[in-house]
Write a protein that holds these residues in place. Structure first.
Motif, PDB file in Angstrom:
ATOM      1  N   GLY A 193     -42.548   5.562   6.673  1.00  0.00           N
ATOM      2  CA  GLY A 193     -41.495   5.334   5.693  1.00  0.00           C
ATOM      3  C   GLY A 193     -40.625   6.554   5.441  1.00  0.00           C
ATOM      4  N   SER A 194     -40.008   6.575   4.268  1.00  0.00           N
ATOM      5  CA  SER A 194     -39.029   7.606   3.967  1.00  0.00           C
ATOM      6  C   SER A 194     -39.644   8.990   3.815  1.00  0.00           C
ATOM      7  CB  SER A 194     -38.223   7.239   2.720  1.00  0.00           C
ATOM      8  OG  SER A 194     -39.061   7.201   1.592  1.00  0.00           O
ATOM      9  N   SER A 195     -40.951   9.082   3.523  1.00  0.00           N
ATOM     10  CA  SER A 195     -41.554  10.413   3.379  1.00  0.00           C
ATOM     11  C   SER A 195     -41.529  11.168   4.706  1.00  0.00           C
ATOM     12  CB  SER A 195     -42.979  10.311   2.846  1.00  0.00           C
ATOM     13  OG  SER A 195     -43.816   9.654   3.775  1.00  0.00           O
ATOM     14  N   LYS A 196     -41.756  10.487   5.806  1.00  0.00           N
ATOM     15  CA  LYS A 196     -41.691  11.120   7.129  1.00  0.00           C
ATOM     16  C   LYS A 196     -40.255  11.531   7.436  1.00  0.00           C
ATOM     17  CE  LYS A 196     -43.181  11.964  11.421  1.00  0.00           C
ATOM     18  NZ  LYS A 196     -44.442  12.420  11.911  1.00  0.00           N
ATOM     19  N   LEU A 197     -39.302  10.671   7.121  1.00  0.00           N
ATOM     20  CA  LEU A 197     -37.898  11.000   7.350  1.00  0.00           C
ATOM     21  C   LEU A 197     -37.478  12.191   6.501  1.00  0.00           C
ATOM     22  CD1 LEU A 197     -36.409   7.400   7.518  1.00  0.00           C
ATOM     23  CD2 LEU A 197     -36.848   8.955   9.440  1.00  0.00           C
ATOM     24  N   GLN A 198     -38.006  12.282   5.288  1.00  0.00           N
ATOM     25  CA  GLN A 198     -37.731  13.430   4.412  1.00  0.00           C
ATOM     26  C   GLN A 198     -38.243  14.707   5.069  1.00  0.00           C
ATOM     27  OE1 GLN A 198     -36.196  13.232   1.358  1.00  0.00           O
ATOM     28  NE2 GLN A 198     -36.308  15.415   0.979  1.00  0.00           N
ATOM     29  N   ASN A 199     -39.431  14.651   5.662  1.00  0.00           N
ATOM     30  CA  ASN A 199     -39.981  15.822   6.346  1.00  0.00           C
ATOM     31  C   ASN A 199     -39.124  16.215   7.549  1.00  0.00           C
ATOM     32  OD1 ASN A 199     -42.105  15.995   4.538  1.00  0.00           O
ATOM     33  ND2 ASN A 199     -43.509  14.840   5.829  1.00  0.00           N
ATOM     34  N   ILE A 200     -38.622  15.231   8.263  1.00  0.00           N
ATOM     35  CA  ILE A 200     -37.752  15.511   9.411  1.00  0.00           C
ATOM     36  C   ILE A 200     -36.467  16.178   8.927  1.00  0.00           C
ATOM     37  CG2 ILE A 200     -36.357  14.462  11.255  1.00  0.00           C
ATOM     38  CD1 ILE A 200     -38.578  12.275  11.402  1.00  0.00           C
ATOM     39  N   LEU A 201     -35.916  15.688   7.838  1.00  0.00           N
ATOM     40  CA  LEU A 201     -34.703  16.271   7.267  1.00  0.00           C
ATOM     41  C   LEU A 201     -34.927  17.739   6.916  1.00  0.00           C
ATOM     42  CD1 LEU A 201     -31.788  15.754   6.187  1.00  0.00           C
ATOM     43  CD2 LEU A 201     -32.852  15.292   3.981  1.00  0.00           C
ATOM     44  N   VAL A 202     -36.036  18.034   6.264  1.00  0.00           N
ATOM     45  CA  VAL A 202     -36.335  19.417   5.885  1.00  0.00           C
ATOM     46  C   VAL A 202     -36.528  20.274   7.128  1.00  0.00           C
ATOM     47  CG1 VAL A 202     -38.024  20.918   4.749  1.00  0.00           C
ATOM     48  CG2 VAL A 202     -37.289  18.816   3.628  1.00  0.00           C
ATOM     49  N   PHE A 203     -37.259  19.769   8.108  1.00  0.00           N
ATOM     50  CA  PHE A 203     -37.500  20.524   9.334  1.00  0.00           C
ATOM     51  C   PHE A 203     -36.194  20.798  10.081  1.00  0.00           C
ATOM     52  CE2 PHE A 203     -38.207  20.615  13.921  1.00  0.00           C
ATOM     53  CZ  PHE A 203     -39.045  21.712  14.020  1.00  0.00           C
ATOM     54  N   ILE A 241     -29.625  10.571  23.190  1.00  0.00           N
ATOM     55  CA  ILE A 241     -29.299   9.928  21.910  1.00  0.00           C
ATOM     56  C   ILE A 241     -30.200   8.731  21.597  1.00  0.00           C
ATOM     57  CG2 ILE A 241     -27.499   8.680  20.642  1.00  0.00           C
ATOM     58  CD1 ILE A 241     -25.517  10.698  21.896  1.00  0.00           C
ATOM     59  N   PRO A 242     -30.446   7.806  22.528  1.00  0.00           N
ATOM     60  CA  PRO A 242     -31.348   6.688  22.205  1.00  0.00           C
ATOM     61  C   PRO A 242     -32.777   7.150  21.892  1.00  0.00           C
ATOM     62  CG  PRO A 242     -30.104   6.191  24.191  1.00  0.00           C
ATOM     63  CD  PRO A 242     -29.822   7.614  23.845  1.00  0.00           C
ATOM     64  N   LEU A 243     -33.219   8.239  22.514  1.00  0.00           N
ATOM     65  CA  LEU A 243     -34.553   8.766  22.224  1.00  0.00           C
ATOM     66  C   LEU A 243     -34.636   9.269  20.787  1.00  0.00           C
ATOM     67  CD1 LEU A 243     -35.202  10.692  25.561  1.00  0.00           C
ATOM     68  CD2 LEU A 243     -36.046   8.428  24.900  1.00  0.00           C
ATOM     69  N   TRP A 244     -33.589   9.925  20.321  1.00  0.00           N
ATOM     70  CA  TRP A 244     -33.515  10.397  18.927  1.00  0.00           C
ATOM     71  C   TRP A 244     -33.575   9.208  17.976  1.00  0.00           C
ATOM     72  CZ3 TRP A 244     -34.048  13.825  15.274  1.00  0.00           C
ATOM     73  CH2 TRP A 244     -33.304  13.772  14.100  1.00  0.00           C
ATOM     74  N   ARG A 245     -32.805   8.186  18.278  1.00  0.00           N
ATOM     75  CA  ARG A 245     -32.776   6.997  17.411  1.00  0.00           C
ATOM     76  C   ARG A 245     -34.123   6.277  17.418  1.00  0.00           C
ATOM     77  NH1 ARG A 245     -26.697   5.711  19.331  1.00  0.00           N
ATOM     78  NH2 ARG A 245     -25.691   7.035  17.791  1.00  0.00           N
ATOM     79  N   ASP A 246     -34.765   6.187  18.571  1.00  0.00           N
ATOM     80  CA  ASP A 246     -36.105   5.582  18.639  1.00  0.00           C
ATOM     81  C   ASP A 246     -37.103   6.384  17.822  1.00  0.00           C
ATOM     82  OD1 ASP A 246     -35.185   3.578  20.295  1.00  0.00           O
ATOM     83  OD2 ASP A 246     -35.989   4.470  22.142  1.00  0.00           O
ATOM     84  N   TYR A 247     -37.021   7.705  17.913  1.00  0.00           N
ATOM     85  CA  TYR A 247     -37.921   8.570  17.147  1.00  0.00           C
ATOM     86  C   TYR A 247     -37.751   8.335  15.649  1.00  0.00           C
ATOM     87  CZ  TYR A 247     -39.828  12.774  15.021  1.00  0.00           C
ATOM     88  OH  TYR A 247     -40.515  13.651  14.217  1.00  0.00           O
ATOM     89  N   LEU A 248     -36.514   8.270  15.186  1.00  0.00           N
ATOM     90  CA  LEU A 248     -36.269   8.034  13.761  1.00  0.00           C
ATOM     91  C   LEU A 248     -36.811   6.677  13.325  1.00  0.00           C
ATOM     92  CD1 LEU A 248     -32.617   9.383  13.372  1.00  0.00           C
ATOM     93  CD2 LEU A 248     -34.748  10.483  12.620  1.00  0.00           C
ATOM     94  N   GLN A 249     -36.599   5.657  14.148  1.00  0.00           N
ATOM     95  CA  GLN A 249     -37.085   4.317  13.810  1.00  0.00           C
ATOM     96  C   GLN A 249     -38.614   4.291  13.773  1.00  0.00           C
ATOM     97  OE1 GLN A 249     -34.884   1.683  12.926  1.00  0.00           O
ATOM     98  NE2 GLN A 249     -36.845   1.106  12.062  1.00  0.00           N
ATOM     99  N   ASP A 250     -39.256   4.933  14.752  1.00  0.00           N
ATOM    100  CA  ASP A 250     -40.718   5.002  14.768  1.00  0.00           C
ATOM    101  C   ASP A 250     -41.240   5.731  13.539  1.00  0.00           C
ATOM    102  OD1 ASP A 250     -40.745   3.647  17.162  1.00  0.00           O
ATOM    103  OD2 ASP A 250     -41.141   5.443  18.388  1.00  0.00           O
ATOM    104  N   ALA A 251     -40.581   6.814  13.163  1.00  0.00           N
ATOM    105  CA  ALA A 251     -41.006   7.573  11.980  1.00  0.00           C
ATOM    106  C   ALA A 251     -40.912   6.713  10.726  1.00  0.00           C
ATOM    107  CB  ALA A 251     -40.152   8.831  11.821  1.00  0.00           C
ATOM    108  N   GLU A 252     -39.818   5.963  10.598  1.00  0.00           N
ATOM    109  CA  GLU A 252     -39.653   5.091   9.425  1.00  0.00           C
ATOM    110  C   GLU A 252     -40.705   3.982   9.431  1.00  0.00           C
ATOM    111  OE1 GLU A 252     -36.222   2.541   7.092  1.00  0.00           O
ATOM    112  OE2 GLU A 252     -35.942   2.965   9.212  1.00  0.00           O
ATOM    113  N   ASP A 253     -40.945   3.385  10.583  1.00  0.00           N
ATOM    114  CA  ASP A 253     -41.915   2.285  10.681  1.00  0.00           C
ATOM    115  C   ASP A 253     -43.332   2.755  10.376  1.00  0.00           C
ATOM    116  OD1 ASP A 253     -39.825   0.634  11.378  1.00  0.00           O
ATOM    117  OD2 ASP A 253     -40.301   0.616  13.523  1.00  0.00           O
ATOM    118  N   GLU A 254     -43.677   3.969  10.811  1.00  0.00           N
ATOM    119  CA  GLU A 254     -45.035   4.472  10.645  1.00  0.00           C
ATOM    120  C   GLU A 254     -45.320   4.961   9.231  1.00  0.00           C
ATOM    121  OE1 GLU A 254     -45.686   7.480  13.598  1.00  0.00           O
ATOM    122  OE2 GLU A 254     -45.237   6.098  15.233  1.00  0.00           O
TER     123      GLU A 254
END
Length: 124
Positions: free
Chosen positions: A75-85, A60-73
């Motif tokens: 922004g929301s466009s990366k998170l949108q891609n993760i959502l679609v995937f 679980i912490p690895l998932w949360r770190d991944y999401l935070q890194d994606a947002e930091d790198e």
């Protein structure tokens, strides 16, 4: 539609306070954040104390770190891609999502694939 809203006096409330109801009747896209993505996927965990739970708690912490890194790198466009995937959906459905762990050797693992699968149906 109006007749239905009149039934409990909702139509009168909407007419008296029109600024209070747009969020209920109109979709407003929101910028995805790591916290929102984390909240979208509440894990279904096995009971505490088992070896499987320790493995789940480690992931679980690895998932949360991944999401935070994606947002930091990116922004929301990366998170949108993760959502679609992860879900096959480009928008958040009203019922949200959940993550279910499938452990090797468990009864579920023999009947389910070991790779991520998405199902956005409410009856799933």
């Amino acid at each position: 539609f109006e007749e239905g809203l009149k039934t409990l006096g909702v139509l009168d409330a909407v007419k008296q306070h029109p600024d209070s109801f747009p969020s209920l009747f109109c979709h407003e896209p929101q910028r995805l954040t790591a916290d929102m993505m984390d909240d979208l996927f509440p894990p279904r965990l096995v009971p505490k104390g088992s070896n499987q739970r320790r493995a789940e708690d480690a992931v679980i912490p690895l998932w949360r770190d991944y999401l935070q890194d994606a947002e930091d790198e990116e922004g929301s466009s990366k998170l949108q891609n993760i959502l679609v995937f992860a879900t096959g959906a480009n928008e958040i459905p009203p019922v949200g999502f959940s993550i279910e762990f499938i452990h090797e050797g468990s009864e579920e693992s023999s009947s389910k694939r070991m790779f991520p699968m998405a199902n956005t149906c409410i009856t799933a």
